[in-house]
Design a protein around this motif. Structure first.
Motif, PDB file in Angstrom:
ATOM      1  N   GLY A  12      71.688 -80.210 -10.702  1.00  0.00           N
ATOM      2  CA  GLY A  12      71.243 -81.336 -10.255  1.00  0.00           C
ATOM      3  C   GLY A  12      72.220 -82.170  -9.471  1.00  0.00           C
ATOM      4  O   GLY A  12      72.036 -82.562  -8.261  1.00  0.00           O
ATOM      5  N   GLN A  13      73.335 -82.264 -10.450  1.00  0.00           N
ATOM      6  CA  GLN A  13      74.501 -82.847  -9.669  1.00  0.00           C
ATOM      7  C   GLN A  13      75.057 -82.595  -8.357  1.00  0.00           C
ATOM      8  O   GLN A  13      75.434 -83.147  -7.466  1.00  0.00           O
ATOM      9  CB  GLN A  13      75.664 -83.371 -10.729  1.00  0.00           C
ATOM     10  N   LEU A  14      75.483 -81.239  -8.529  1.00  0.00           N
ATOM     11  CA  LEU A  14      76.058 -80.154  -7.363  1.00  0.00           C
ATOM     12  C   LEU A  14      75.065 -80.583  -6.214  1.00  0.00           C
ATOM     13  O   LEU A  14      75.477 -80.549  -5.052  1.00  0.00           O
ATOM     14  CB  LEU A  14      76.142 -78.838  -7.725  1.00  0.00           C
ATOM     15  N   ILE A  15      73.577 -80.176  -6.399  1.00  0.00           N
ATOM     16  CA  ILE A  15      72.671 -80.421  -5.426  1.00  0.00           C
ATOM     17  C   ILE A  15      72.951 -81.839  -4.648  1.00  0.00           C
ATOM     18  O   ILE A  15      72.830 -81.959  -3.479  1.00  0.00           O
ATOM     19  CB  ILE A  15      71.215 -80.230  -5.896  1.00  0.00           C
ATOM     20  N   LEU A  16      72.806 -82.806  -5.675  1.00  0.00           N
ATOM     21  CA  LEU A  16      72.927 -84.128  -5.163  1.00  0.00           C
ATOM     22  C   LEU A  16      74.027 -84.528  -4.059  1.00  0.00           C
ATOM     23  O   LEU A  16      73.981 -84.951  -3.201  1.00  0.00           O
ATOM     24  CB  LEU A  16      72.909 -85.030  -6.091  1.00  0.00           C
ATOM     25  N   ASP A  17      75.337 -83.879  -4.673  1.00  0.00           N
ATOM     26  CA  ASP A  17      76.398 -84.000  -4.028  1.00  0.00           C
ATOM     27  C   ASP A  17      76.205 -83.046  -2.630  1.00  0.00           C
ATOM     28  O   ASP A  17      76.618 -83.719  -1.228  1.00  0.00           O
ATOM     29  CB  ASP A  17      77.387 -83.153  -4.724  1.00  0.00           C
ATOM     30  N   ASN A  18      75.616 -82.188  -2.478  1.00  0.00           N
ATOM     31  CA  ASN A  18      75.495 -81.408  -1.162  1.00  0.00           C
ATOM     32  C   ASN A  18      74.649 -82.208  -0.300  1.00  0.00           C
ATOM     33  O   ASN A  18      74.625 -81.767   0.862  1.00  0.00           O
ATOM     34  CB  ASN A  18      74.988 -80.046  -1.617  1.00  0.00           C
ATOM     35  N   ILE A  19      73.737 -82.989  -0.563  1.00  0.00           N
ATOM     36  CA  ILE A  19      72.901 -83.685   0.253  1.00  0.00           C
ATOM     37  C   ILE A  19      73.205 -85.204   0.627  1.00  0.00           C
ATOM     38  O   ILE A  19      72.542 -85.879   1.346  1.00  0.00           O
ATOM     39  CB  ILE A  19      71.393 -83.551  -0.032  1.00  0.00           C
ATOM     40  N   PHE A  20      74.219 -85.585  -0.110  1.00  0.00           N
ATOM     41  CA  PHE A  20      74.394 -86.977  -0.328  1.00  0.00           C
ATOM     42  C   PHE A  20      74.755 -87.368   1.191  1.00  0.00           C
ATOM     43  O   PHE A  20      74.595 -88.730   1.484  1.00  0.00           O
ATOM     44  CB  PHE A  20      76.070 -87.098  -1.238  1.00  0.00           C
ATOM     45  N   ASP A  21      75.562 -86.824   1.886  1.00  0.00           N
ATOM     46  CA  ASP A  21      75.752 -87.618   3.266  1.00  0.00           C
ATOM     47  C   ASP A  21      74.886 -86.964   4.488  1.00  0.00           C
ATOM     48  O   ASP A  21      75.087 -87.282   5.611  1.00  0.00           O
ATOM     49  CB  ASP A  21      77.413 -86.767   3.666  1.00  0.00           C
ATOM     50  N   THR A 174      75.056 -61.638 -11.433  1.00  0.00           N
ATOM     51  CA  THR A 174      75.748 -62.883 -11.867  1.00  0.00           C
ATOM     52  C   THR A 174      75.660 -63.819 -10.628  1.00  0.00           C
ATOM     53  O   THR A 174      75.377 -63.442  -9.366  1.00  0.00           O
ATOM     54  CB  THR A 174      77.244 -62.751 -12.230  1.00  0.00           C
ATOM     55  N   CYS A 175      75.617 -65.275 -10.884  1.00  0.00           N
ATOM     56  CA  CYS A 175      75.852 -66.120  -9.897  1.00  0.00           C
ATOM     57  C   CYS A 175      76.441 -67.543 -10.358  1.00  0.00           C
ATOM     58  O   CYS A 175      76.603 -67.689 -11.806  1.00  0.00           O
ATOM     59  CB  CYS A 175      74.399 -66.415  -9.269  1.00  0.00           C
ATOM     60  N   ALA A 176      77.088 -68.251  -9.278  1.00  0.00           N
ATOM     61  CA  ALA A 176      77.850 -69.493  -9.761  1.00  0.00           C
ATOM     62  C   ALA A 176      76.769 -70.611  -9.467  1.00  0.00           C
ATOM     63  O   ALA A 176      76.095 -70.593  -8.328  1.00  0.00           O
ATOM     64  CB  ALA A 176      79.038 -69.537  -8.918  1.00  0.00           C
ATOM     65  N   THR A 177      76.897 -71.932 -10.109  1.00  0.00           N
ATOM     66  CA  THR A 177      75.874 -72.591  -9.726  1.00  0.00           C
ATOM     67  C   THR A 177      76.094 -73.335  -8.549  1.00  0.00           C
ATOM     68  O   THR A 177      75.393 -74.224  -7.800  1.00  0.00           O
ATOM     69  CB  THR A 177      75.977 -73.940 -11.093  1.00  0.00           C
ATOM     70  N   ALA A 181      73.270 -74.480  -5.943  1.00  0.00           N
ATOM     71  CA  ALA A 181      73.211 -75.930  -5.221  1.00  0.00           C
ATOM     72  C   ALA A 181      73.155 -75.739  -3.605  1.00  0.00           C
ATOM     73  O   ALA A 181      72.575 -76.527  -3.040  1.00  0.00           O
ATOM     74  CB  ALA A 181      74.495 -76.700  -5.550  1.00  0.00           C
ATOM     75  N   ASN A 182      74.027 -74.912  -3.129  1.00  0.00           N
ATOM     76  CA  ASN A 182      74.209 -74.717  -1.738  1.00  0.00           C
ATOM     77  C   ASN A 182      72.827 -74.120  -1.250  1.00  0.00           C
ATOM     78  O   ASN A 182      72.260 -74.827   0.010  1.00  0.00           O
ATOM     79  CB  ASN A 182      75.389 -73.583  -1.324  1.00  0.00           C
ATOM     80  N   VAL A 183      72.132 -73.152  -1.676  1.00  0.00           N
ATOM     81  CA  VAL A 183      70.653 -72.837  -1.162  1.00  0.00           C
ATOM     82  C   VAL A 183      69.923 -73.822  -1.443  1.00  0.00           C
ATOM     83  O   VAL A 183      69.085 -74.204  -0.469  1.00  0.00           O
ATOM     84  CB  VAL A 183      70.522 -71.386  -1.970  1.00  0.00           C
ATOM     85  N   ALA A 184      69.879 -74.345  -2.577  1.00  0.00           N
ATOM     86  CA  ALA A 184      68.727 -75.551  -2.779  1.00  0.00           C
ATOM     87  C   ALA A 184      68.790 -76.575  -1.884  1.00  0.00           C
ATOM     88  O   ALA A 184      67.810 -77.095  -1.330  1.00  0.00           O
ATOM     89  CB  ALA A 184      69.014 -76.043  -4.307  1.00  0.00           C
ATOM     90  N   ALA A 185      70.125 -76.848  -1.500  1.00  0.00           N
ATOM     91  CA  ALA A 185      70.267 -78.217  -0.723  1.00  0.00           C
ATOM     92  C   ALA A 185      69.854 -77.807   0.923  1.00  0.00           C
ATOM     93  O   ALA A 185      69.215 -78.532   1.401  1.00  0.00           O
ATOM     94  CB  ALA A 185      71.804 -78.589  -0.600  1.00  0.00           C
ATOM     95  N   THR A 273      75.316 -64.045  -2.358  1.00  0.00           N
ATOM     96  CA  THR A 273      76.024 -65.504  -2.382  1.00  0.00           C
ATOM     97  C   THR A 273      77.562 -65.256  -2.304  1.00  0.00           C
ATOM     98  O   THR A 273      78.084 -64.220  -2.906  1.00  0.00           O
ATOM     99  CB  THR A 273      75.719 -66.511  -3.280  1.00  0.00           C
ATOM    100  N   PRO A 274      78.442 -66.188  -1.698  1.00  0.00           N
ATOM    101  CA  PRO A 274      79.817 -65.988  -1.574  1.00  0.00           C
ATOM    102  C   PRO A 274      80.553 -65.739  -3.065  1.00  0.00           C
ATOM    103  O   PRO A 274      82.062 -65.357  -2.844  1.00  0.00           O
ATOM    104  CB  PRO A 274      80.315 -66.967  -0.797  1.00  0.00           C
ATOM    105  N   THR A 275      80.387 -66.687  -4.026  1.00  0.00           N
ATOM    106  CA  THR A 275      81.207 -66.706  -5.109  1.00  0.00           C
ATOM    107  C   THR A 275      81.353 -65.594  -5.923  1.00  0.00           C
ATOM    108  O   THR A 275      80.619 -65.487  -6.613  1.00  0.00           O
ATOM    109  CB  THR A 275      81.032 -68.091  -6.015  1.00  0.00           C
TER     110      THR A 275
END
Length: 291
Positions: A12-21, A174-177, A181-185, A273-275
């Motif tokens: 959730g914190q990463l998603i919030l960061d991604n939509i913050f701006d 596997t996947c990285a959070t 977050a990028n996909v969700a945002a 995804t890229p990571t």
């Protein structure tokens, strides 16, 4: 209006960061607003409480265009299936009463696996329950989180090992959070999608725990090996850390489903995804190890 649940959690914190701006209004549901940074508190509207509370979600979902829904894990839950469904039922009521337009849920690969899958099965039931509301819905379906290994930094540091109940040789998607977050945002900010569907979020690497150990050894420049723990021993250890028997058994059954290939069908067809795992080890695991 975008509503984000678990804004202080790992995803959730990463998603919030991604939509913050973005220019979108943002509302968050949080038990303890003091855990939000001053920067975030200035930007978002805060609804205090738990998102399993009908009064809280009804207030938070008022005027919502899109909601990010995540049931927080609770290793003290006596019945994981009941926990997930009881947590989600108030949201389903609020979706209908408040006219929520779109919902994004954090779920898992393997929905159509067909047999019980431990802690993954409640996530599938959550998806099914949300879909009964007829809200436009996207279930984000993920495999093994790379971040699971952050819980084992001390074991890697002190013993040169990490431990799970999974077979050492069976490859896991596997996947990285941060990729989740990028996909969700992107979905949260996209007002064009409709209907109900799933989106697989799968990283570029399918790796066995033994493969992971080799890559970790390479990145940390020290020998690290993987040790499979017998199911009964793993369960007993988890219960010693305070997990309920049902939650610990859910972990065991999840590992068994992973070994049986629960992720395989969807992960093979997914856009990756890229990571990569080695990049994640270099940028996330190694700094945690050195801290």
């Amino acid at each position: 209006m975008i509503v984000v649940t678990t804004p202080t959690g790992q995803i959730g914190q990463l998603i919030l960061d991604n939509i913050f701006d973005s220019t979108e209004a943002i509302r968050v549901i949080v038990r303890d607003p003091s855990r939000l940074s001053p920067r975030v508190r200035e930007r978002v509207e805060v609804v205090q409480g738990s998102h399993d509370d009908i009064a809280v979600v009804t207030k938070a979902f008022e005027g919502a265009d899109c909601v990010l829904w995540l049931v927080p894990p609770n290793s003290r839950a006596e019945n994981p299936m009941s926990y997930y469904l009881n947590f989600t039922r108030p949201a389903c009521e609020a979706i209908k009463s408040q006219g929520v337009k779109r919902m994004i849920g954090i779920s898992s690969l393997g929905h159509d696996f067909g047999i019980p899958a431990g802690l993954l099965s409640p996530a599938f039931a959550m998806d099914d329950l949300i879909e009964t509301t007829r809200v436009n819905y996207r279930a984000l379906r993920m495999p093994f989180f790379m971040e699971n290994l952050l819980h084992q930094v001390n074991a890697i540091k002190n013993q040169g090992m990490f431990f799970m109940a999974n077979s050492g040789d069976h490859k896991l998607a596997t996947c990285a959070t941060r990729d989740i977050a990028n996909v969700a945002a992107k979905l949260l900010l996209d007002t064009s999608w409709t209907g109900q569907d799933s989106v697989s979020v799968v990283g570029p690497d399918d790796l066995s725990p033994n493969d992971m150990a080799r890559i970790i050894s390479q990145v940390l420049e020290l020998p690290v090996r993987y040790q499979q723990i017998p199911s009964a021993d793993y369960k007993a250890t988890m219960m010693q850390y305070g997990m309920t028997e049902a939650w610990a058994q859910g972990l065991i059954d999840m590992a068994a489903a992973q070994d049986q290939g629960i992720y395989n069908k969807e992960s093979h067809a997914a856009q990756r995804t890229p990571t990569s795992f080695i990049k994640w080890c270099e940028e996330v695991l190694k700094p945690a190890f050195l801290a």
